[in-house]
Motif scaffolding. Structure first.
Motif, PDB file in Angstrom:
ATOM      1  N   HIS A 223       0.816  -1.224   0.000  1.00 29.98           N
ATOM      2  CA  HIS A 223       0.000   0.000   0.000  1.00 29.98           C
ATOM      3  C   HIS A 223       0.845   1.267   0.000  1.00 29.98           C
ATOM      4  O   HIS A 223       0.371   2.333  -0.405  1.00 29.98           O
ATOM      5  N   ALA A 224       2.107   1.167   0.437  1.00 30.90           N
ATOM      6  CA  ALA A 224       2.966   2.355   0.458  1.00 30.90           C
ATOM      7  C   ALA A 224       3.336   2.815  -0.946  1.00 30.90           C
ATOM      8  O   ALA A 224       3.793   3.959  -1.124  1.00 30.90           O
ATOM      9  N   ASP A 225       3.152   1.971  -1.944  1.00 32.24           N
ATOM     10  CA  ASP A 225       3.534   2.300  -3.317  1.00 32.24           C
ATOM     11  C   ASP A 225       2.336   2.663  -4.173  1.00 32.24           C
ATOM     12  O   ASP A 225       2.267   2.350  -5.369  1.00 32.24           O
ATOM     13  N   ILE A 226       1.359   3.333  -3.551  1.00 29.89           N
ATOM     14  CA  ILE A 226       0.196   3.848  -4.267  1.00 29.89           C
ATOM     15  C   ILE A 226       0.202   5.360  -4.123  1.00 29.89           C
ATOM     16  O   ILE A 226       0.251   5.882  -3.017  1.00 29.89           O
ATOM     17  N   GLU A 227       0.183   6.047  -5.234  1.00 29.63           N
ATOM     18  CA  GLU A 227       0.130   7.509  -5.239  1.00 29.63           C
ATOM     19  C   GLU A 227      -1.299   7.961  -5.509  1.00 29.63           C
ATOM     20  O   GLU A 227      -1.887   7.576  -6.517  1.00 29.63           O
ATOM     21  N   VAL A 228      -1.835   8.782  -4.620  1.00 31.52           N
ATOM     22  CA  VAL A 228      -3.216   9.247  -4.770  1.00 31.52           C
ATOM     23  C   VAL A 228      -3.235  10.766  -4.715  1.00 31.52           C
ATOM     24  O   VAL A 228      -2.758  11.371  -3.749  1.00 31.52           O
ATOM     25  N   ALA A 229      -3.764  11.371  -5.748  1.00 32.31           N
ATOM     26  CA  ALA A 229      -3.978  12.823  -5.799  1.00 32.31           C
ATOM     27  C   ALA A 229      -5.264  13.080  -6.558  1.00 32.31           C
ATOM     28  O   ALA A 229      -5.782  12.194  -7.250  1.00 32.31           O
ATOM     29  N   SER A 230      -5.768  14.284  -6.448  1.00 31.23           N
ATOM     30  CA  SER A 230      -7.044  14.587  -7.093  1.00 31.23           C
ATOM     31  C   SER A 230      -6.967  14.455  -8.612  1.00 31.23           C
ATOM     32  O   SER A 230      -7.967  14.130  -9.262  1.00 31.23           O
ATOM     33  N   GLY A 231      -5.783  14.679  -9.166  1.00 28.86           N
ATOM     34  CA  GLY A 231      -5.648  14.631 -10.614  1.00 28.86           C
ATOM     35  C   GLY A 231      -5.133  13.327 -11.170  1.00 28.86           C
ATOM     36  O   GLY A 231      -5.229  13.085 -12.383  1.00 28.86           O
ATOM     37  N   ARG A 232      -4.592  12.453 -10.285  1.00 33.32           N
ATOM     38  CA  ARG A 232      -4.016  11.219 -10.813  1.00 33.32           C
ATOM     39  C   ARG A 232      -3.809  10.206  -9.696  1.00 33.32           C
ATOM     40  O   ARG A 232      -3.444  10.559  -8.578  1.00 33.32           O
ATOM     41  N   ILE A 233      -4.060   8.940 -10.014  1.00 29.45           N
ATOM     42  CA  ILE A 233      -3.722   7.818  -9.135  1.00 29.45           C
ATOM     43  C   ILE A 233      -2.738   6.937  -9.883  1.00 29.45           C
ATOM     44  O   ILE A 233      -2.941   6.624 -11.063  1.00 29.45           O
ATOM     45  N   ARG A 234      -1.660   6.542  -9.195  1.00 27.08           N
ATOM     46  CA  ARG A 234      -0.658   5.681  -9.839  1.00 27.08           C
ATOM     47  C   ARG A 234      -0.327   4.495  -8.936  1.00 27.08           C
ATOM     48  O   ARG A 234      -0.199   4.640  -7.724  1.00 27.08           O
ATOM     49  N   LEU A 235      -0.146   3.337  -9.576  1.00 22.82           N
ATOM     50  CA  LEU A 235       0.311   2.127  -8.896  1.00 22.82           C
ATOM     51  C   LEU A 235       1.763   1.927  -9.282  1.00 22.82           C
ATOM     52  O   LEU A 235       2.078   1.685 -10.447  1.00 22.82           O
ATOM     53  N   LEU A 236       2.661   2.066  -8.315  1.00 27.77           N
ATOM     54  CA  LEU A 236       4.083   2.125  -8.620  1.00 27.77           C
ATOM     55  C   LEU A 236       4.767   0.764  -8.674  1.00 27.77           C
ATOM     56  O   LEU A 236       5.873   0.662  -9.197  1.00 27.77           O
ATOM     57  N   ARG A 237       4.137  -0.276  -8.137  1.00 27.80           N
ATOM     58  CA  ARG A 237       4.763  -1.598  -8.158  1.00 27.80           C
ATOM     59  C   ARG A 237       4.377  -2.346  -9.431  1.00 27.80           C
ATOM     60  O   ARG A 237       3.214  -2.319  -9.847  1.00 27.80           O
ATOM     61  N   PRO A 238       5.316  -3.053 -10.043  1.00 26.82           N
ATOM     62  CA  PRO A 238       4.964  -3.883 -11.205  1.00 26.82           C
ATOM     63  C   PRO A 238       3.933  -4.940 -10.810  1.00 26.82           C
ATOM     64  O   PRO A 238       4.061  -5.601  -9.777  1.00 26.82           O
ATOM     65  N   GLY A 239       2.920  -5.079 -11.637  1.00 32.46           N
ATOM     66  CA  GLY A 239       1.892  -6.083 -11.382  1.00 32.46           C
ATOM     67  C   GLY A 239       0.873  -5.690 -10.339  1.00 32.46           C
ATOM     68  O   GLY A 239       0.004  -6.500  -9.985  1.00 32.46           O
ATOM     69  N   ALA A 240       0.932  -4.463  -9.838  1.00 35.00           N
ATOM     70  CA  ALA A 240       0.011  -4.040  -8.776  1.00 35.00           C
ATOM     71  C   ALA A 240      -1.412  -3.940  -9.289  1.00 35.00           C
ATOM     72  O   ALA A 240      -1.659  -3.648 -10.467  1.00 35.00           O
ATOM     73  N   ALA A 241      -2.350  -4.187  -8.402  1.00 36.33           N
ATOM     74  CA  ALA A 241      -3.781  -4.036  -8.692  1.00 36.33           C
ATOM     75  C   ALA A 241      -4.499  -3.832  -7.368  1.00 36.33           C
ATOM     76  O   ALA A 241      -4.051  -4.322  -6.325  1.00 36.33           O
ATOM     77  N   LEU A 242      -5.593  -3.116  -7.405  1.00 40.41           N
ATOM     78  CA  LEU A 242      -6.330  -2.772  -6.191  1.00 40.41           C
ATOM     79  C   LEU A 242      -7.684  -3.460  -6.143  1.00 40.41           C
ATOM     80  O   LEU A 242      -8.294  -3.737  -7.167  1.00 40.41           O
ATOM     81  N   THR A 243      -8.147  -3.714  -4.924  1.00 39.86           N
ATOM     82  CA  THR A 243      -9.528  -4.076  -4.662  1.00 39.86           C
ATOM     83  C   THR A 243     -10.026  -3.220  -3.506  1.00 39.86           C
ATOM     84  O   THR A 243      -9.307  -3.002  -2.531  1.00 39.86           O
ATOM     85  N   LEU A 244     -11.230  -2.730  -3.637  1.00 40.13           N
ATOM     86  CA  LEU A 244     -11.864  -1.987  -2.555  1.00 40.13           C
ATOM     87  C   LEU A 244     -13.072  -2.748  -2.013  1.00 40.13           C
ATOM     88  O   LEU A 244     -13.928  -2.173  -1.334  1.00 40.13           O
ATOM     89  N   ASN A 245     -13.092  -4.062  -2.264  1.00 36.39           N
ATOM     90  CA  ASN A 245     -14.219  -4.874  -1.830  1.00 36.39           C
ATOM     91  C   ASN A 245     -14.338  -4.940  -0.309  1.00 36.39           C
ATOM     92  O   ASN A 245     -15.411  -5.259   0.206  1.00 36.39           O
ATOM     93  N   GLY A 246     -13.247  -4.663   0.406  1.00 34.37           N
ATOM     94  CA  GLY A 246     -13.302  -4.683   1.860  1.00 34.37           C
ATOM     95  C   GLY A 246     -13.876  -3.431   2.477  1.00 34.37           C
ATOM     96  O   GLY A 246     -13.988  -3.350   3.709  1.00 34.37           O
ATOM     97  N   VAL A 247     -14.262  -2.447   1.640  1.00 37.31           N
ATOM     98  CA  VAL A 247     -14.746  -1.187   2.198  1.00 37.31           C
ATOM     99  C   VAL A 247     -15.784  -0.491   1.304  1.00 37.31           C
ATOM    100  O   VAL A 247     -16.509   0.388   1.768  1.00 37.31           O
ATOM    101  N   ALA A 248     -15.891  -0.897   0.043  1.00 36.79           N
ATOM    102  CA  ALA A 248     -16.764  -0.182  -0.895  1.00 36.79           C
ATOM    103  C   ALA A 248     -18.240  -0.327  -0.541  1.00 36.79           C
ATOM    104  O   ALA A 248     -19.017   0.620  -0.708  1.00 36.79           O
TER     105      ALA A 248
END
Length: 331
Positions: free
Chosen positions: A152-177
């Motif tokens: 999770h430390a390698d996720i960049e979140v800003a109002s204009g852009r979200i970036r996943l910095l690790r190769p092969g990274a992917a997100l799920t928000l099923n635990g909170v959505a």
């Protein structure tokens, strides 16, 4: 094998209304259907039933819109597009908000809750979709490769852009959505003037009272025997009550035929956590209750109590495999 079970029942049964301003014939306006891939319901107590039904229709439109942001099953959702490319410019503000909340919980929980766990989830889904799959799950080498994409430390979140910095990274928000969408629908209803309502959109949220003047109630089932209720509590926005309740249980979604391997994965090991049979959390918001129930599920009781103590007023019930219940948090 993938299966889903429910362990939370929200009660809206009522007799004749008794609160002073209710109409003698007042009955709740009820919607039941499928939302967020699961059975759901919404119940509103209001004398103008036609108006209440129109507000419910607006809620369904809002659920559909938010699913278009958070769904992993829609290739055109904002989250799916982020996972496919590793970057999303001009992201929806709801995605920025919920991902920021998720990352704060990831830090507070020491990584027990981690929205970047999706590569591990995908590994398990692929493994058990393969004919003749090893019943013990992925190999240590496979788990190590998937875990290398989690962080999770390698996720960049800003109002204009979200970036996943690790190769092969992917997100799920099923635990909170589900909790987030529940809160958004509750906010829409309250802004429209509804003061008595009950939502069950995977997680529960209640305000005001039932049509008979009694508090809304929730029952939490024994994961080993869902027909058996373990405990009940009142929900609402009145003093002494909390409006939101969420329950997480490994047996709710399992991968293997023996139900030993389930979706509550420990990001540190990549394996299913077995500290608790289920965890229920009551809190001021369904988003928080949802996220905390997920995080506490992969933490031993002592660490879970320390995490819960960071959220004033929140309460949790830890259920072991024998059906014994331990409450932590505010009394």
């Amino acid at each position: 094998m993938l299966k889903r079970r429910r362990f939370l029942t929200l009660s809206a049964c009522c007799a004749a209304p008794t609160w002073a301003h209710a109409l003698p014939s007042l009955q709740p306006v009820v919607w039941r259907g499928v939302a967020l891939g699961a059975l759901a319901s919404m119940q509103l107590v209001h004398p103008d039933r036609a108006w209440a039904r129109a507000v419910l229709a607006r809620c369904l439109d809002e659920i559909e819109r938010l699913e278009g942001i958070f769904s992993l099953y829609r290739p055109d959702s904002a989250l799916s597009r982020l996972n496919a490319s590793g970057e999303l410019r001009a992201p929806p503000h709801e995605l920025v908000e919920l991902l920021s909340t998720s990352l704060a919980l990831a830090r507070a929980s020491g990584g027990a809750f981690d929205p970047s766990i999706q590569p591990l989830m995908q590994l398990y889904f692929r493994h058990f979709a393969t004919p003749g799959a090893a019943p013990d799950g992925p190999t240590p080498a496979q788990l190590a490769r998937a875990r290398a994409a989690v962080g999770h430390a390698d996720i960049e979140v800003a109002s204009g852009r979200i970036r996943l910095l690790r190769p092969g990274a992917a997100l799920t928000l099923n635990g909170v959505a589900q909790g987030f969408i529940t809160d958004r629908v509750a906010g829409l209803l309250r802004a429209a003037g509804l003061t008595h309502l009950l939502l069950d959109l995977g997680e529960g949220r209640a305000h005001g009272r039932r049509a008979d003047g009694q508090p809304w109630r929730a029952s939490v089932a024994d994961p080993a025997n869902p027909a058996r209720g373990l405990f009940e509590l009142r929900l609402g926005s009145e003093p002494g009550l909390l409006p939101a309740l969420a329950t997480s249980a490994g047996s709710g979604t399992t991968f293997d035929a023996q139900a030993r391997l389930h979706h509550l994965l420990d990001p540190a090991s990549g394996r299913s956590a077995h500290f608790h049979a289920s965890v229920s959390v009551a809190a001021d918001s369904a988003t928080l209750a949802d996220g905390l129930s997920t995080a506490l599920s992969v933490l031993p009781a002592e660490r879970g109590a320390a995490l819960l103590a960071q959220h004033a007023g929140a309460r949790a019930w830890l259920v072991d495999r024998h059906g014994s219940v331990t409450q932590i948090g505010a009394s």
